[in-house]
Motif scaffolding. Sequence first.
Motif, PDB file in Angstrom:
ATOM      1  N   ALA B 195       0.689  -1.115  -0.333  1.00 27.20           N
ATOM      2  CA  ALA B 195      -0.132  -0.007  -0.271  1.00 27.20           C
ATOM      3  C   ALA B 195       0.818   1.224   0.006  1.00 27.20           C
ATOM      4  CB  ALA B 195      -0.807  -0.455   1.157  1.00 27.20           C
ATOM      5  N   GLY B 196       0.457   2.360   0.205  1.00 28.41           N
ATOM      6  CA  GLY B 196       1.223   3.941   0.023  1.00 28.41           C
ATOM      7  C   GLY B 196       0.244   5.104  -0.305  1.00 28.41           C
ATOM      8  N   MET B 197       0.119   5.895   0.492  1.00 31.13           N
ATOM      9  CA  MET B 197       0.097   6.947   0.399  1.00 31.13           C
ATOM     10  C   MET B 197       0.181   7.917   1.217  1.00 31.13           C
ATOM     11  SD  MET B 197      -3.781   6.132   2.752  1.00 31.13           S
ATOM     12  CE  MET B 197      -2.549   4.988   4.650  1.00 31.13           C
ATOM     13  N   ALA B 198       0.801   9.611   0.316  1.00 30.69           N
ATOM     14  CA  ALA B 198       1.235  10.614   0.107  1.00 30.69           C
ATOM     15  C   ALA B 198       2.211  11.682   1.463  1.00 30.69           C
ATOM     16  CB  ALA B 198       0.718  11.797  -1.013  1.00 30.69           C
ATOM     17  N   LEU B 245       2.777   1.323  10.131  1.00 28.11           N
ATOM     18  CA  LEU B 245       1.836   1.173   9.096  1.00 28.11           C
ATOM     19  C   LEU B 245       2.776   1.375   7.854  1.00 28.11           C
ATOM     20  CD1 LEU B 245      -1.347   1.375   7.641  1.00 28.11           C
ATOM     21  CD2 LEU B 245      -1.202   4.096   7.964  1.00 28.11           C
ATOM     22  N   TYR B 246       3.363   2.915   8.197  1.00 30.10           N
ATOM     23  CA  TYR B 246       4.594   3.344   6.671  1.00 30.10           C
ATOM     24  C   TYR B 246       5.740   1.909   6.774  1.00 30.10           C
ATOM     25  CZ  TYR B 246       8.478   5.833   4.897  1.00 30.10           C
ATOM     26  OH  TYR B 246       9.219   6.612   3.626  1.00 30.10           O
ATOM     27  N   GLN B 247       5.741   1.568   8.086  1.00 24.00           N
ATOM     28  CA  GLN B 247       6.307  -0.122   7.531  1.00 24.00           C
ATOM     29  C   GLN B 247       6.620  -0.827   5.959  1.00 24.00           C
ATOM     30  OE1 GLN B 247       9.448   0.081   8.723  1.00 24.00           O
ATOM     31  NE2 GLN B 247       8.819   1.705  10.423  1.00 24.00           N
ATOM     32  N   THR B 248       4.761  -0.902   5.747  1.00 22.72           N
ATOM     33  CA  THR B 248       3.954  -1.693   5.017  1.00 22.72           C
ATOM     34  C   THR B 248       4.441  -0.564   3.787  1.00 22.72           C
ATOM     35  OG1 THR B 248       1.747  -0.558   5.129  1.00 22.72           O
ATOM     36  CG2 THR B 248       2.741  -2.487   6.413  1.00 22.72           C
ATOM     37  N   PHE B 249       4.433   0.653   4.083  1.00 25.26           N
ATOM     38  CA  PHE B 249       4.507   0.844   2.350  1.00 25.26           C
ATOM     39  C   PHE B 249       5.177   1.067   0.988  1.00 25.26           C
ATOM     40  CE2 PHE B 249       2.073   4.890   4.012  1.00 25.26           C
ATOM     41  CZ  PHE B 249       0.981   4.431   4.259  1.00 25.26           C
ATOM     42  N   VAL B 250       4.714   0.900  -0.016  1.00 23.28           N
ATOM     43  CA  VAL B 250       5.936   1.293  -0.999  1.00 23.28           C
ATOM     44  C   VAL B 250       6.639   2.206  -0.703  1.00 23.28           C
ATOM     45  CG1 VAL B 250       4.337   2.760  -2.610  1.00 23.28           C
ATOM     46  CG2 VAL B 250       5.320   1.296  -3.778  1.00 23.28           C
ATOM     47  N   PRO B 251       8.153   2.075  -1.467  1.00 22.73           N
ATOM     48  CA  PRO B 251       9.171   3.396  -0.911  1.00 22.73           C
ATOM     49  C   PRO B 251       9.138   4.825  -1.716  1.00 22.73           C
ATOM     50  CG  PRO B 251      10.311   1.390  -2.095  1.00 22.73           C
ATOM     51  CD  PRO B 251       8.810   1.140  -2.308  1.00 22.73           C
ATOM     52  N   GLY B 252       9.269   5.494  -0.976  1.00 20.01           N
ATOM     53  CA  GLY B 252       8.931   6.810  -1.697  1.00 20.01           C
ATOM     54  C   GLY B 252       7.863   8.097  -1.762  1.00 20.01           C
ATOM     55  N   ALA B 264       1.450   5.277  -9.581  1.00 23.06           N
ATOM     56  CA  ALA B 264       1.831   4.010  -9.158  1.00 23.06           C
ATOM     57  C   ALA B 264       0.507   2.883  -9.173  1.00 23.06           C
ATOM     58  CB  ALA B 264       1.999   4.225  -8.200  1.00 23.06           C
ATOM     59  N   PHE B 265      -0.376   3.704  -8.799  1.00 22.95           N
ATOM     60  CA  PHE B 265      -1.940   2.561  -8.834  1.00 22.95           C
ATOM     61  C   PHE B 265      -2.150   1.762 -10.112  1.00 22.95           C
ATOM     62  CE2 PHE B 265      -5.937   1.213  -8.323  1.00 22.95           C
ATOM     63  CZ  PHE B 265      -5.961   0.839  -6.705  1.00 22.95           C
ATOM     64  N   LEU B 266      -2.412   3.094 -11.465  1.00 25.08           N
ATOM     65  CA  LEU B 266      -2.703   2.209 -12.529  1.00 25.08           C
ATOM     66  C   LEU B 266      -1.470   2.048 -12.973  1.00 25.08           C
ATOM     67  CD1 LEU B 266      -4.065   5.812 -13.276  1.00 25.08           C
ATOM     68  CD2 LEU B 266      -5.157   3.835 -13.640  1.00 25.08           C
ATOM     69  N   ASP B 267      -0.281   1.784 -12.499  1.00 29.49           N
ATOM     70  CA  ASP B 267       1.244   0.649 -12.941  1.00 29.49           C
ATOM     71  C   ASP B 267       1.109  -0.218 -12.661  1.00 29.49           C
ATOM     72  OD1 ASP B 267       3.460   1.489 -14.961  1.00 29.49           O
ATOM     73  OD2 ASP B 267       4.163   0.662 -13.323  1.00 29.49           O
ATOM     74  N   GLY B 268      -0.341  -0.751 -10.773  1.00 28.93           N
ATOM     75  CA  GLY B 268       0.061  -1.900 -10.539  1.00 28.93           C
ATOM     76  C   GLY B 268       1.363  -1.956  -9.593  1.00 28.93           C
ATOM     77  N   GLN B 269       1.859  -1.112  -9.252  1.00 30.24           N
ATOM     78  CA  GLN B 269       3.080  -1.000  -8.342  1.00 30.24           C
ATOM     79  C   GLN B 269       2.397  -1.020  -7.398  1.00 30.24           C
ATOM     80  OE1 GLN B 269       6.711   1.186  -8.669  1.00 30.24           O
ATOM     81  NE2 GLN B 269       5.693   1.395 -11.467  1.00 30.24           N
ATOM     82  N   LEU B 270       0.817  -0.814  -7.081  1.00 26.97           N
ATOM     83  CA  LEU B 270       0.503   0.161  -5.918  1.00 26.97           C
ATOM     84  C   LEU B 270      -0.912  -0.899  -5.524  1.00 26.97           C
ATOM     85  CD1 LEU B 270       1.075   2.179  -3.601  1.00 26.97           C
ATOM     86  CD2 LEU B 270      -0.301   3.384  -4.603  1.00 26.97           C
TER      87      LEU B 270
END
Lengths: 316, 438
Positions: B195-198, B245-252, B264-270
């Motif tokens: 997962a990932g949030m800004a 929670l942050y430990q589970t996030f995608v890097p960056g 990132a979501f539309l690219d299938g990375q999220l």
Amino acid sequence: MSQGVIDGGLKPPAFPALARALDNRLVLSAIFMFPALSILLVFLTYPLGLGVWMGFTDARVGRPGEFIGLENYVSLFQDSVFLLSVFNTLVYTAIATVLKFGLGLWLALLLNNALPFKAIIRAVVLLPYIVPTVLSAIAFWWIYDPQFSIVSWALKQFGLIDRYIDFLGEPWNARWSVIVANVWRGIPFVAICLLAGLQTISPSLYEAAALDGANAWQRFRHVTVPMLMPILSVVLTFSVLFTFTDFQLIYAITRGGPLNSTHLMATLAFQRAIPGGQMGEGAAIAVAMIPFLVAATLFSYYGLQRRKWQQGESND
Amino acid sequence: MTKITRRDAIRTGATLLAAPAILTYSLRSEAQELALEAEKGATLRVLRPSKFVQGDENLWLANTEKFSKQFGIPVKVESEGWEDLRPKSAVAANVGRGPDIVYGWHDDAHQYPEKLANLSDVATYLDKKYGGFYDVCKKYGMRRGQWISVPLGAAGSKMVYRASWLKEAGHTAFPKDLPGFLKVCQDLKRINKPAGMALGNAVGDANGWCHWIVWAHGGRMVDDKDRVVINSAETIKALDYVRELYQTFVPGTLSWLDPSNNKAFLDGQLSLTNNGISVYYAAKNSTDATVKAMAEDIQHADYPVGPVGKPTELNLIVNAMLFRYSKFPKAAKKYIAFMMEKEQYEPWQEASIGYFSQPLREYEKSKIWTSDPKHTPYRGTLSNMLWSGYGGSPGYASAAVLADFIMVNMVAAAASGAKSSRDAAAEAQKRAERYYKI
């Protein structure tokens, strides 16, 4: 033209007082200076003065504030984000300027040699400077993207890294990244200006130096550098000013993040003044840039222009 | 002598019985008419945020034209970039010249309430006719018992996720509480679909979820007397949670701006993020077959509810303001009301394909919310929402604190470990106090 006493058929002036006044050098020079002076006053002095004044008020966007003395400044100097932005701005300007000058001078020296397709190459060199800043900033934003960076992708393809580089997600990475973007954009300006300077140096000086047995380094050190110094100092001044007040690159690439580590004074001033509505505080931040800019200007003028004629005196 | 038949008696009785009902009905329908006679020769200038989607603008202009035709009032609609809207309306307010009506952001109306016309008649009328405004609308729209702006709607943000990946991670339903949410994110990370949030200075996305998570734990920037209370045990609990929670996030994610998670979501990375309905629409309308197929798999859900026991979302709300300097206030009020009437509002909401959620309960019935089940969660945008500057009052300070990313920076610092939760909260307290001068 004489004093307005007329003989030989010329009519006396319709407004003798005006005619006399126009003959007065002081009046005349004042009239001639008026257009330029009014432009300066209206478009430079007034906004600057207004900005300085606003820094002493609690103005909000669109609402004139009340005079609060140094309160904005006192408050800013206790604000960790502002102090960080000063630090960021100094680091950004210092490193970017050194790199721009080193690389720009090198490029200028290369371009000064007899090259095939000289004109085309020189035009190409100018490209980064011609592309609108925001466009190049967006390009860099993609280049540094944590998921889509072409640099990371390429390095990964070559097997040099196993995970994407977090260009903008770590404070020092982010600072270096925006500095690189700024340098890329700023080199052409420096290079082209210095190239112009190089071309004014008479070849006879190099010939004389060569006859005296000077090697390439000595010719560069003792002929090129001193002859280039006047233009170097002007270009340096401008470059420092542009870098110190940079806004667009940061705003498009990081908006000052991560954790405010790339917030420059200019971006912070904007963030607080316009989206935040705190016009007085934003103005105070902008005004706080002035001492740094004046210092940089003075340094490059008096520090680098050692010859008297460069400072407006005769060269005895 | 007239013979009164049984049937007559029944009829009379029925009429008598119905009389109060009819009377109430006619009184009510009277209340439902906004009696406003527009000024003669009125013309209006309206400023609104630039479009979310083309349909939004098209329908808005069409509705405006309808208004002009119906009442003979020419209206000029201008749109302004999102960031320039706030300064432009503030300048208009204070210079006393410019558009009659501005559709502005969040707490703008509370920055210059004395420059705004009283819209209580319009708001009360709409409130009665369309099932009532949600509570948060009153917070934004009212000041000292008077309506100074009329909420138009809010661009909702929800949890956006890939249903199949959630399943793969062992979850069939989206969690409704915070421990469940953390577990889902951990499991997604485990199957390498993070997962990932800004957490960068992203105006919409980062502010949205950072406020939610702190509020969900009971932390808040100020109390009801506008005293800064962000440095609290509740906030620190929230920050400790975010750290995990942050430990589970995608890097960056620390550098993410608003468009980053969409890409990132539309690219299938999220697998999971917080966003408006735009990710879904981008997928649905994509010309790329793989991306289009993703639309099927995308699901939306409410932000989970924290220990406070109620939803604590923050969404981008738009409110209509009428400036006192307007020469045609009655015409302007008519316009504001007209655009909120069912005949105009529903088609416009429909054309905005779920980007705009309603401030009035009646429009929960809009077809847009059920025509595609994936739209449904966005229906509750305003009922699930708190206001910028919660739990104090909206105004200059709340706007400045929001624009300065104080909440986002605090969450980001704690999440990334740049600061301990305690230090991050203490710093936020200090920064906020500069605006809520103590």
